[in-house]
Design a protein around this motif. Structure first.
Motif, PDB file in Angstrom:
ATOM      1  N   PRO A 240       1.181  -8.755 -12.833  1.00 56.91           N
ATOM      2  CA  PRO A 240       0.089  -8.093 -13.413  1.00 56.91           C
ATOM      3  C   PRO A 240      -1.886  -8.190 -12.522  1.00 56.91           C
ATOM      4  O   PRO A 240      -1.886  -9.360 -12.045  1.00 56.91           O
ATOM      5  CB  PRO A 240       0.024  -9.114 -14.710  1.00 56.91           C
ATOM      6  CG  PRO A 240       1.316  -9.767 -14.074  1.00 56.91           C
ATOM      7  CD  PRO A 240       1.427  -9.921 -13.413  1.00 56.91           C
ATOM      8  N   GLY A 241      -1.665  -7.351 -12.416  1.00 49.71           N
ATOM      9  CA  GLY A 241      -3.240  -7.303 -12.619  1.00 49.71           C
ATOM     10  C   GLY A 241      -4.253  -6.284 -12.209  1.00 49.71           C
ATOM     11  O   GLY A 241      -3.953  -5.029 -13.334  1.00 49.71           O
ATOM     12  N   SER A 242      -5.685  -6.115 -12.307  1.00 52.29           N
ATOM     13  CA  SER A 242      -5.970  -4.482 -12.547  1.00 52.29           C
ATOM     14  C   SER A 242      -5.255  -3.848 -11.635  1.00 52.29           C
ATOM     15  O   SER A 242      -4.975  -3.752 -10.599  1.00 52.29           O
ATOM     16  CB  SER A 242      -7.542  -4.969 -11.182  1.00 52.29           C
ATOM     17  OG  SER A 242      -7.743  -5.121 -10.363  1.00 52.29           O
ATOM     18  N   PRO A 243      -6.017  -2.914 -12.196  1.00 51.61           N
ATOM     19  CA  PRO A 243      -5.135  -1.628 -11.349  1.00 51.61           C
ATOM     20  C   PRO A 243      -5.930  -1.422  -9.757  1.00 51.61           C
ATOM     21  O   PRO A 243      -5.314  -1.107  -8.848  1.00 51.61           O
ATOM     22  CB  PRO A 243      -6.112  -0.333 -12.139  1.00 51.61           C
ATOM     23  CG  PRO A 243      -6.504  -0.475 -13.371  1.00 51.61           C
ATOM     24  CD  PRO A 243      -6.618  -2.402 -13.465  1.00 51.61           C
ATOM     25  N   ARG A 244      -6.711  -1.673  -9.531  1.00 50.05           N
ATOM     26  CA  ARG A 244      -7.472  -1.951  -7.969  1.00 50.05           C
ATOM     27  C   ARG A 244      -6.600  -2.682  -6.856  1.00 50.05           C
ATOM     28  O   ARG A 244      -5.670  -2.709  -6.361  1.00 50.05           O
ATOM     29  CB  ARG A 244      -8.404  -2.267  -8.046  1.00 50.05           C
ATOM     30  CG  ARG A 244      -9.803  -1.958  -6.866  1.00 50.05           C
ATOM     31  CD  ARG A 244     -10.985  -2.639  -7.005  1.00 50.05           C
ATOM     32  NE  ARG A 244     -11.200  -3.133  -5.839  1.00 50.05           N
ATOM     33  CZ  ARG A 244     -13.073  -2.941  -5.250  1.00 50.05           C
ATOM     34  NH1 ARG A 244     -13.514  -2.575  -6.269  1.00 50.05           N
ATOM     35  NH2 ARG A 244     -13.317  -2.899  -4.471  1.00 50.05           N
ATOM     36  N   ARG A 245      -6.331  -3.653  -7.624  1.00 49.48           N
ATOM     37  CA  ARG A 245      -5.525  -4.895  -7.041  1.00 49.48           C
ATOM     38  C   ARG A 245      -4.518  -4.230  -7.097  1.00 49.48           C
ATOM     39  O   ARG A 245      -3.905  -4.548  -5.956  1.00 49.48           O
ATOM     40  CB  ARG A 245      -5.366  -5.794  -7.696  1.00 49.48           C
ATOM     41  CG  ARG A 245      -4.863  -7.111  -7.331  1.00 49.48           C
ATOM     42  CD  ARG A 245      -4.655  -8.473  -7.963  1.00 49.48           C
ATOM     43  NE  ARG A 245      -4.281  -9.599  -7.536  1.00 49.48           N
ATOM     44  CZ  ARG A 245      -2.938 -10.164  -8.368  1.00 49.48           C
ATOM     45  NH1 ARG A 245      -3.174 -10.131  -9.525  1.00 49.48           N
ATOM     46  NH2 ARG A 245      -2.501 -11.121  -7.831  1.00 49.48           N
ATOM     47  N   GLU A 246      -3.501  -3.085  -8.058  1.00 48.35           N
ATOM     48  CA  GLU A 246      -2.491  -3.744  -7.788  1.00 48.35           C
ATOM     49  C   GLU A 246      -1.632  -1.750  -6.668  1.00 48.35           C
ATOM     50  O   GLU A 246      -1.071  -1.510  -5.728  1.00 48.35           O
ATOM     51  CB  GLU A 246      -1.993  -2.754  -9.029  1.00 48.35           C
ATOM     52  CG  GLU A 246      -1.528  -4.534 -10.228  1.00 48.35           C
ATOM     53  CD  GLU A 246      -1.083  -3.477 -11.646  1.00 48.35           C
ATOM     54  OE1 GLU A 246      -0.554  -2.649 -11.758  1.00 48.35           O
ATOM     55  OE2 GLU A 246      -0.838  -4.398 -12.482  1.00 48.35           O
ATOM     56  N   ARG A 247      -3.004  -1.542  -6.899  1.00 50.10           N
ATOM     57  CA  ARG A 247      -2.658  -0.560  -5.761  1.00 50.10           C
ATOM     58  C   ARG A 247      -3.253  -1.373  -4.303  1.00 50.10           C
ATOM     59  O   ARG A 247      -1.808  -0.497  -3.635  1.00 50.10           O
ATOM     60  CB  ARG A 247      -4.237   0.136  -5.790  1.00 50.10           C
ATOM     61  CG  ARG A 247      -4.544   1.971  -6.571  1.00 50.10           C
ATOM     62  CD  ARG A 247      -5.551   2.491  -7.214  1.00 50.10           C
ATOM     63  NE  ARG A 247      -6.045   2.940  -6.107  1.00 50.10           N
ATOM     64  CZ  ARG A 247      -7.008   3.638  -6.438  1.00 50.10           C
ATOM     65  NH1 ARG A 247      -7.826   3.923  -6.881  1.00 50.10           N
ATOM     66  NH2 ARG A 247      -7.221   4.450  -5.001  1.00 50.10           N
ATOM     67  N   LEU A 248      -3.934  -1.666  -4.090  1.00 50.64           N
ATOM     68  CA  LEU A 248      -3.690  -2.591  -3.093  1.00 50.64           C
ATOM     69  C   LEU A 248      -2.789  -3.658  -2.779  1.00 50.64           C
ATOM     70  O   LEU A 248      -2.313  -3.698  -1.493  1.00 50.64           O
ATOM     71  CB  LEU A 248      -4.715  -3.708  -2.835  1.00 50.64           C
ATOM     72  CG  LEU A 248      -6.427  -3.053  -2.344  1.00 50.64           C
ATOM     73  CD1 LEU A 248      -7.775  -3.796  -3.350  1.00 50.64           C
ATOM     74  CD2 LEU A 248      -6.650  -2.692  -1.320  1.00 50.64           C
TER      75      LEU A 248
END
Length: 170
Positions: free
Chosen positions: A80-88
């Protein structure tokens, strides 16, 4: 409940944490508790229980270390994480064995131009090694000796081993 086991690998013990069929933690330590305390709060609240085997998750890791470099590709993960982190992290998982990228290149692959620092932070917070292969990210500046590999939570020697394993096993 989080199921945990420790797998012996050529570069030391690898703790694996599983919840609802997905790998939520993987790291080079003999103590699964070290990973548990670093999990997202929603997962950290779950009880950690030792088990002797995690089925397909264990088999995939053993196959990877035995030379099947694509064995980890189908391992389900949950971080789980922010959408930005998940994209990375998704872009990082798409970096193929034997390939390396810089933090800037990783950010660009995630559609986040000029976000090299965010890419570095995502790698530093990655709790699913080596499935989410932060070891495949190298600093743009290079360096000499082990410094050319840049940072790696589990040490530059392990990062070097993983990259060598992937380069010679292809």
């Amino acid at each position: 409940m989080i199921k945990a086991m420790v797998l012996e690998t050529p570069i030391g013990p690898l703790a694996l944490l599983e919840h609802d069929g997905a790998l939520i933690g993987g790291g080079f330590t003999a103590d699964p508790g070290e990973l548990h305390v670093r999990l997202h709060p929603s997962l950290r609240a779950l009880e950690l229980t030792a088990t002797g085997d995690l089925g397909d998750l264990s088999k995939a890791h053993l196959a990877y270390f035995d030379g099947d470099l694509t064995a980890l590709d189908t391992v389900p993960v949950h971080q789980p994480g922010s959408p930005r982190r998940e994209r990375l992290l998704a872009a990082l998982r798409a970096v193929r064995p034997g390939e390396t990228v810089t933090y800037g290149e990783l950010a660009a692959r995630a559609g986040l131009e000029r976000a090299a620092r965010a890419a570095g932070q995502a790698c530093a917070q990655n709790l699913v090694a080596p499935v989410v292969p932060c070891h495949r990210v190298l600093p743009a500046a290079g360096g000499k000796g082990l410094k050319r590999f840049g940072g790696y939570y589990y040490g530059p020697e392990r990062k070097e081993w993983l990259l060598s394993h992937e380069a010679t096993t292809r």
